[in-house]
Design an enzyme around this catalytic site. Structure first.
Site, PDB file in Angstrom:
ATOM      1  N   ARG A  10       0.835  -1.205   0.000  1.00 15.76           N
ATOM      2  CA  ARG A  10       0.000   0.000   0.000  1.00 15.76           C
ATOM      3  C   ARG A  10       0.862   1.245   0.000  1.00 15.76           C
ATOM      4  O   ARG A  10       1.822   1.329   0.763  1.00 15.76           O
ATOM      5  CB  ARG A  10      -0.843   0.028   1.280  1.00 15.76           C
ATOM      6  CG  ARG A  10      -2.116  -0.785   1.246  1.00 15.76           C
ATOM      7  CD  ARG A  10      -3.133  -0.225   0.292  1.00 15.76           C
ATOM      8  NE  ARG A  10      -3.471   1.172   0.546  1.00 15.76           N
ATOM      9  CZ  ARG A  10      -4.465   1.559   1.335  1.00 15.76           C
ATOM     10  NH1 ARG A  10      -5.194   0.681   1.971  1.00 15.76           N
ATOM     11  NH2 ARG A  10      -4.729   2.846   1.478  1.00 15.76           N
ATOM     12  N   ARG A 272      -5.899  -2.939  15.235  1.00 19.30           N
ATOM     13  CA  ARG A 272      -6.620  -3.249  14.015  1.00 19.30           C
ATOM     14  C   ARG A 272      -7.415  -4.511  14.309  1.00 19.30           C
ATOM     15  O   ARG A 272      -6.967  -5.349  15.109  1.00 19.30           O
ATOM     16  CB  ARG A 272      -5.593  -3.571  12.926  1.00 19.30           C
ATOM     17  CG  ARG A 272      -5.661  -2.717  11.719  1.00 19.30           C
ATOM     18  CD  ARG A 272      -4.604  -3.064  10.681  1.00 19.30           C
ATOM     19  NE  ARG A 272      -3.617  -4.048  11.064  1.00 19.30           N
ATOM     20  CZ  ARG A 272      -3.783  -5.357  10.940  1.00 19.30           C
ATOM     21  NH1 ARG A 272      -4.916  -5.861  10.462  1.00 19.30           N
ATOM     22  NH2 ARG A 272      -2.820  -6.185  11.284  1.00 19.30           N
ATOM     23  N   LEU A 375       3.303  -1.268  17.656  1.00 16.50           N
ATOM     24  CA  LEU A 375       3.706   0.120  17.860  1.00 16.50           C
ATOM     25  C   LEU A 375       2.829   0.826  18.881  1.00 16.50           C
ATOM     26  O   LEU A 375       3.243   1.802  19.507  1.00 16.50           O
ATOM     27  CB  LEU A 375       3.661   0.873  16.530  1.00 16.50           C
ATOM     28  CG  LEU A 375       4.571   0.287  15.435  1.00 16.50           C
ATOM     29  CD1 LEU A 375       4.401   1.061  14.138  1.00 16.50           C
ATOM     30  CD2 LEU A 375       6.031   0.297  15.872  1.00 16.50           C
ATOM     31  N   VAL A 376       1.603   0.300  19.070  1.00 14.18           N
ATOM     32  CA  VAL A 376       0.669   0.958  19.985  1.00 14.18           C
ATOM     33  C   VAL A 376       1.296   1.095  21.377  1.00 14.18           C
ATOM     34  O   VAL A 376       1.228   2.153  22.006  1.00 14.18           O
ATOM     35  CB  VAL A 376      -0.662   0.168  20.038  1.00 14.18           C
ATOM     36  CG1 VAL A 376      -1.517   0.616  21.203  1.00 14.18           C
ATOM     37  CG2 VAL A 376      -1.429   0.349  18.727  1.00 14.18           C
ATOM     38  N   GLU A 379       3.758   3.888  21.411  1.00 12.77           N
ATOM     39  CA  GLU A 379       3.116   5.202  21.323  1.00 12.77           C
ATOM     40  C   GLU A 379       2.519   5.606  22.675  1.00 12.77           C
ATOM     41  O   GLU A 379       2.560   6.777  23.061  1.00 12.77           O
ATOM     42  CB  GLU A 379       2.028   5.166  20.231  1.00 12.77           C
ATOM     43  CG  GLU A 379       2.620   4.959  18.841  1.00 12.77           C
ATOM     44  CD  GLU A 379       1.602   4.585  17.761  1.00 12.77           C
ATOM     45  OE1 GLU A 379       2.010   4.393  16.610  1.00 12.77           O
ATOM     46  OE2 GLU A 379       0.396   4.485  18.073  1.00 12.77           O
ATOM     47  N   ASP A 497      44.663 -27.584  -0.805  1.00 13.28           N
ATOM     48  CA  ASP A 497      43.799 -28.329   0.113  1.00 13.28           C
ATOM     49  C   ASP A 497      42.997 -29.305  -0.764  1.00 13.28           C
ATOM     50  O   ASP A 497      42.881 -29.108  -1.982  1.00 13.28           O
ATOM     51  CB  ASP A 497      42.877 -27.339   0.845  1.00 13.28           C
ATOM     52  CG  ASP A 497      41.769 -28.051   1.587  1.00 13.28           C
ATOM     53  OD1 ASP A 497      42.103 -28.925   2.404  1.00 13.28           O
ATOM     54  OD2 ASP A 497      40.588 -27.748   1.342  1.00 13.28           O
ATOM     55  N   TYR A 498      42.454 -30.343  -0.169  1.00  8.57           N
ATOM     56  CA  TYR A 498      41.758 -31.327  -1.014  1.00  8.57           C
ATOM     57  C   TYR A 498      40.231 -31.159  -0.984  1.00  8.57           C
ATOM     58  O   TYR A 498      39.646 -30.619  -1.911  1.00  8.57           O
ATOM     59  CB  TYR A 498      42.183 -32.752  -0.603  1.00  8.57           C
ATOM     60  CG  TYR A 498      41.663 -33.755  -1.591  1.00  8.57           C
ATOM     61  CD1 TYR A 498      42.240 -33.872  -2.867  1.00  8.57           C
ATOM     62  CD2 TYR A 498      40.572 -34.545  -1.290  1.00  8.57           C
ATOM     63  CE1 TYR A 498      41.730 -34.751  -3.802  1.00  8.57           C
ATOM     64  CE2 TYR A 498      40.053 -35.431  -2.224  1.00  8.57           C
ATOM     65  CZ  TYR A 498      40.633 -35.532  -3.473  1.00  8.57           C
ATOM     66  OH  TYR A 498      40.120 -36.390  -4.405  1.00  8.57           O
ATOM     67  N   ASP A 499      39.589 -31.572   0.144  1.00  5.62           N
ATOM     68  CA  ASP A 499      38.118 -31.541   0.183  1.00  5.62           C
ATOM     69  C   ASP A 499      37.595 -30.106   0.159  1.00  5.62           C
ATOM     70  O   ASP A 499      38.038 -29.275   0.942  1.00  5.62           O
ATOM     71  CB  ASP A 499      37.620 -32.214   1.466  1.00  5.62           C
ATOM     72  CG  ASP A 499      38.010 -33.671   1.533  1.00  5.62           C
ATOM     73  OD1 ASP A 499      37.228 -34.501   1.075  1.00  5.62           O
ATOM     74  OD2 ASP A 499      39.124 -33.960   2.036  1.00  5.62           O
TER      75      ASP A 499
HETATM   76  C1  GDG Z   1       2.210  -4.357  11.413  1.00  5.90           C
HETATM   77  C2  GDG Z   1       2.603  -5.518  12.337  1.00  5.90           C
HETATM   78  C3  GDG Z   1       4.272  -4.012  13.428  1.00  5.90           C
HETATM   79  C4  GDG Z   1      -4.460   2.495  15.360  1.00  5.90           C
HETATM   80  N1  GDG Z   1      -5.670   3.002  15.579  1.00  5.90           N
HETATM   81  C5  GDG Z   1      -5.664   4.273  15.145  1.00  5.90           C
HETATM   82  C6  GDG Z   1      -4.398   4.546  14.643  1.00  5.90           C
HETATM   83  N2  GDG Z   1      -3.668   3.429  14.788  1.00  5.90           N
HETATM   84  C7  GDG Z   1      -2.238   3.292  14.435  1.00  5.90           C
HETATM   85  C8  GDG Z   1      -1.400   3.175  15.674  1.00  5.90           C
HETATM   86  C9  GDG Z   1      -0.189   2.428  15.188  1.00  5.90           C
HETATM   87  C10 GDG Z   1      -0.733   1.594  14.032  1.00  5.90           C
HETATM   88  O1  GDG Z   1      -2.017   2.071  13.731  1.00  5.90           O
HETATM   89  C11 GDG Z   1      -0.858   0.112  14.397  1.00  5.90           C
HETATM   90  O2  GDG Z   1       0.421  -0.449  14.363  1.00  5.90           O
HETATM   91  P1  GDG Z   1       0.789  -1.834  15.060  1.00  5.90           P
HETATM   92  O3  GDG Z   1       2.240  -1.975  15.067  1.00  5.90           O
HETATM   93  O4  GDG Z   1       0.243  -1.838  16.439  1.00  5.90           O
HETATM   94  O5  GDG Z   1       0.039  -2.987  14.243  1.00  5.90           O
HETATM   95  P2  GDG Z   1      -0.171  -3.455  12.665  1.00  5.90           P
HETATM   96  O6  GDG Z   1      -1.073  -2.538  11.958  1.00  5.90           O
HETATM   97  O7  GDG Z   1      -0.666  -4.864  12.764  1.00  5.90           O
HETATM   98  O8  GDG Z   1       1.272  -3.412  11.979  1.00  5.90           O
HETATM   99  C12 GDG Z   1       3.118  -4.980  13.654  1.00  5.90           C
HETATM  100  C13 GDG Z   1       3.920  -2.958  12.393  1.00  5.90           C
HETATM  101  O9  GDG Z   1       3.427  -3.574  11.194  1.00  5.90           O
HETATM  102  C14 GDG Z   1       5.128  -2.109  12.042  1.00  5.90           C
HETATM  103  O10 GDG Z   1       6.180  -2.854  11.548  1.00  5.90           O
HETATM  104  O11 GDG Z   1       4.565  -3.357  14.636  1.00  5.90           O
HETATM  105  O12 GDG Z   1       3.534  -6.053  14.471  1.00  5.90           O
HETATM  106  O13 GDG Z   1       1.490  -6.382  12.540  1.00  5.90           O
HETATM  107  O14 GDG Z   1       0.795   3.292  14.705  1.00  5.90           O
HETATM  108  O15 GDG Z   1      -1.132   4.465  16.133  1.00  5.90           O
HETATM  109  N3  GDG Z   1      -4.071   5.750  14.148  1.00  5.90           N
HETATM  110  C15 GDG Z   1      -5.023   6.712  14.142  1.00  5.90           C
HETATM  111  N4  GDG Z   1      -6.269   6.496  14.590  1.00  5.90           N
HETATM  112  C16 GDG Z   1      -6.644   5.300  15.092  1.00  5.90           C
HETATM  113  O16 GDG Z   1      -7.788   5.118  15.502  1.00  5.90           O
HETATM  114  N5  GDG Z   1      -4.721   7.939  13.656  1.00  5.90           N
END
Ligand code: GDG
Length: 725
Positions: A10, A272, A375-376, A379, A497-499
């Site tokens: 994407r 998600r 990442l949640v 954050e 060397d051999y082998d």
């Molecule tokens: C894949 C891998 C890996 C969520 N709700 C809202 C919102 N978010 C943003 C969060 C965060 C992102 O979405 C979710 O990232 P995650 O890392 O938690 O999960 P995946 O989407 O499954 O990502 C994962 C990642 O790739 C990176 O390599 O960590 O393991 O599965 O940034 O903030 N953002 C907003 N509103 C929302 O309601 N604006």
């Protein structure tokens, strides 16, 4: 310097059709921000799918134009592509397999065909824009075949791959009928990155078993290319979250939400919609918590944000229904007129509201059943400007490897998560501050910008190493130089060397005997040069194999020496005490018993444990166990343990090929000296060579030798040239 192309399934935009016109909004996700410093520069570009099925060619032209302004270029997917490649193979086969949800894997040959087709589509789109020397960084599991496809067409390009989801154990990978193609695609890259060390280890093990590629400290050797595999745990845009939490806008939202929620402790969960995130399990945990702790009724609520995702895939629709039911149940069981246990939102929120959720919550409950990184949780930590708050984090998330100060839980152990919630809700403020501060410090240092920099620096480093090896590769020019100096010299000597050098490896060591081709070749060489076969083999074998040929022989890595013109036969190069053998043999025997296919070879002054015939994973495992066992024993006896090609050898350190080679070099003032070998026992030979000598290591690995050569076949070709064939 070429340009850099970022590729992901994407594009980091959202596309909307508004009054007949396409409108794009760049995404503010962490990855897009981190990579901004790359794709927005100069000629660089980001290539990917804009996110909709756009069949109308006029619309497509319009989109190309719009995206150009954002430094992006589209790969258009049809409805069929989306259903078979994206929803199909990517999300119904790879996603469940790589997250250990084997029960959800869909094995569909049509989906696989679509996966190949769409990866090819991406490849073509890149080839339209790429130059042979460009850098291409491919992201994630939808495009596993792309690095290999690109490598075929752009052999000199710099290609990197990063996987955002876990890489599972070989036991899972082997379930996929297309496992070889998938691995083969990935190793088209020069650098392969994962979030964690475990992912990297699983990948290396699969590459070893499926592609026969052995790794040395994270470096794999492809045909004539070095590939680096490593862990690069992804960070977040720390400043953005920490600044936002302090901003008046966020504070306003917090005030508004708090007014509505009243004075309660808050748990936050954000994901998600995905079965890997363990959302139903989390609701059940909260339910159990409320059941066991009635004193918290009315005092704590959970804010649960579930962002719609993959709504067309059946499992996801069922998951949504399950969550709806569970939330309905907990709320109807416990709610009062002024308290609702779960505030459930099935939608996404604007960034400022997300920031408000993070900063006002007391506890983040991040309990995926499996997550590449997550990442949640990072954050949430970054948003804690007053440094209070508690993170409960699943051990199954990649992030748990870094965030050791969180309360770490096994998400499958319901009762331990229940206790973790209680522990979090009553945790001392000062302890909260200690824990959050430690985590903030590391997240701040290793943020998304640092992650991009470290990754790109490493990519450059791998290319540099490749170039170094390339420049040492025996090519036509070097062959010519060797031939000329060989002919110009008067007193020539070759240490062979051999082998693994003159012949390739065979399953049984005794099957590697020199055939007519090799005997003929050596016969020719001895008429022009002194030839020394310098091997780890025992005396008797070398004697038998080279009978009738005027060669000098060094056996057992330098223990024995026999000159071609000596009347006295074999001479022990050193006086050796072998009393250690009995004890060490007992240890090795024990490892033979436990390892079908392994055997011991006893040489005059060393013991060798062979595992070439052992099932590959078991062989590696036992070898490592035996290696540390022997090293431990070795220190007591002053012995040395050597790892060779599918063997472990233990011997005295003062005997090596180099010392024995020196004994022969002293005989004469040789004016052409060449040494060729394939493993690190030969490094001793290379080190012992005089300055004017040529030395060549078989295989593209690091070496003291001046040159590298690809295989025994090429070694024989080179020797034929010298022999004047
Ligand atoms: C894949 C891998 C890996 C969520 N709700 C809202 C919102 N978010 C943003 C969060 C965060 C992102 O979405 C979710 O990232 P995650 O890392 O938690 O999960 P995946 O989407 O499954 O990502 C994962 C990642 O790739 C990176 O390599 O960590 O393991 O599965 O940034 O903030 N953002 C907003 N509103 C929302 O309601 N604006």
């Amino acid at each position: 310097m070429g340009k850099t192309i970022i590729v992901s399934n994407r594009l980091p935009v959202s596309l909307r059709l508004k009054q007949g016109k396409f409108e794009f909004r760049p995404s503010a996700g962490g990855l897009a921000t981190g990579l901004g410093s790359i794709y927005k520069e100069g000629e660089n570009i980001w290539i990917g799918w804009p996110g909709n099925d756009v069949e109308n060619p006029e619309h497509r032209d319009e989109i190309v134009e719009e995206l150009r302004a954002l430094k992006m270029a589209p790969v258009f997917l049809t409805k069929k592509d989306i259903s078979e490649f994206y929803e199909g193979f990517s999300n119904e086969t790879i996603w469940p397999a790589f997250h250990y949800f084997t029960q959800y894997i869909n094995y569909d040959a049509n989906h696989w065909a679509a996966y190949v087709r769409v990866n090819r589509k991406f490849c073509d789109a890149i080839l339209e824009r790429a130059h042979p020397e460009d850098t291409i960084w491919v992201h994630d599991y939808q495009l596993l075949l792309l690095p290999g496809m690109l490598r075929e067409r752009l052999p000199n390009a710099t290609i990197a791959f990063f996987q955002h989801i876990p890489f599972p154990s070989y036991e899972i990978i082997r379930m996929l009928p297309w496992r070889r193609e998938i691995l083969g695609g990935m190793v088209g890259a020069d650098l392969i990155g994962f979030h964690t060390y475990d992912d990297m280890r699983h990948f290396l093990s699969a590459a070893g078993r499926l592609l026969g590629m052995r790794d040395e400290s994270g470096y794999l050797q492809a045909d004539n290319r070095l590939i680096n595999v490593d862990a690069f745990p992804m960070g977040i845009d720390y400043e953005k979250f920490s600044e936002a939490a302090k901003s008046p806008k966020t504070k306003e939202h917090v005030k508004k939400f708090k007014r509505f929620l009243g004075d309660q402790q808050l748990l936050i969960t954000i994901d998600r919609l995905d079965y890997s995130k363990g959302i139903p399990q989390r609701i059940k945990v909260f339910d159990a918590f409320l059941q066991q702790n009635p004193e918290f009724h009315g005092k704590v609520s959970m804010i649960m944000v579930v962002v719609p995702s993959r709504t067309k895939v059946k499992n996801y629709r069922e998951l949504k229904e399950e969550i709806d039911t569970l939330v309905g149940k907990i709320n109807s069981d416990y709610s009062t007129l002024n308290w609702v246990p779960v505030h459930y939102f099935y939608r996404s929120f604007p960034f400022e509201e997300l920031s408000a959720f993070y900063s006002m919550s007391d506890v983040a409950l991040v309990t995926p059943l499996r997550d590449g990184m997550n990442l949640v949780c990072k954050e949430f930590i970054a948003s804690k400007s007053n440094r209070t708050g508690v993170l409960i984090l699943s051990e199954m998330a990649g992030a748990s490897k870094e965030l050791q100060e969180a309360i770490l839980v096994n998400p499958n152990d319901l009762s331990s998560v229940v206790s973790a919630i209680k522990e979090a809700l009553v945790m001392d403020k000062s302890e909260q501050v200690t824990r959050i501060s430690a985590m903030q410090a590391s997240l701040k240092r290793y943020d998304i910008f640092q992650w991009v920099k470290v990754f790109m620096d490493r990519l450059e480093d791998v290319k540099h190493k490749q170039r170094q090896l390339q420049s040492k590769s025996v090519d036509k020019k070097i062959t010519k130089k060797l031939r000329e100096s060989f002919h110009a010299a008067q007193r020539r000597i070759l240490f062979l060397d051999y082998d693994g050098t003159l012949v390739g490896f065979t399953a049984k060591p005794e099957d590697a005997y020199p055939n007519e081709e090799i005997r003929g070749l050596i016969g020719k060489l001895v008429s022009k040069a002194r030839v020394v076969i310098i091997s780890g083999r025992d005396r008797a074998t070398l004697e038998e194999w080279f009978e009738g040929l005027q060669v000098d022989m060094i056996a057992e890595h330098g223990v024995w020496l026999k000159k071609h013109d000596s009347q006295k036969g074999w001479k022990a190069y050193a006086d050796v005490d072998d009393s250690w053998k009995e004890d060490i043999r007992q240890v090795m025997d024990y490892y033979v018993l436990r390892t079908p296919g392994a055997f011991i070879e006893e040489k005059q002054h060393s013991l060798v444990w062979h595992y070439r015939k052992v099932e590959s994973g078991l062989g590696d495992l036992r070898m490592r166990e035996l290696f540390s066992h022997l090293k431990y024993m070795a220190s007591g006896y002053n012995l040395q343990v050597l790892e060779g090609n599918m063997v472990l050898e233990i011997k005295r350190p003062d005997i090596n090929k180099g010392k024995a080679a020196n004994a022969i070099l002293k005989d004469k003032d040789f004016d052409f000296v060449l040494a060729i070998g394939d493993d690190w026992t030969d490094e001793d030979t290379f080190k012992a060579m005089p300055d004017h000598a040529y030395s060549i290591r078989v295989g593209y690995t690091y070496t003291q030798a001046n040159y590298n050569i690809k295989s025994p076949k090429e070694v024989r070709g080179l020797l034929r040239e010298l022999a004047g064939d």
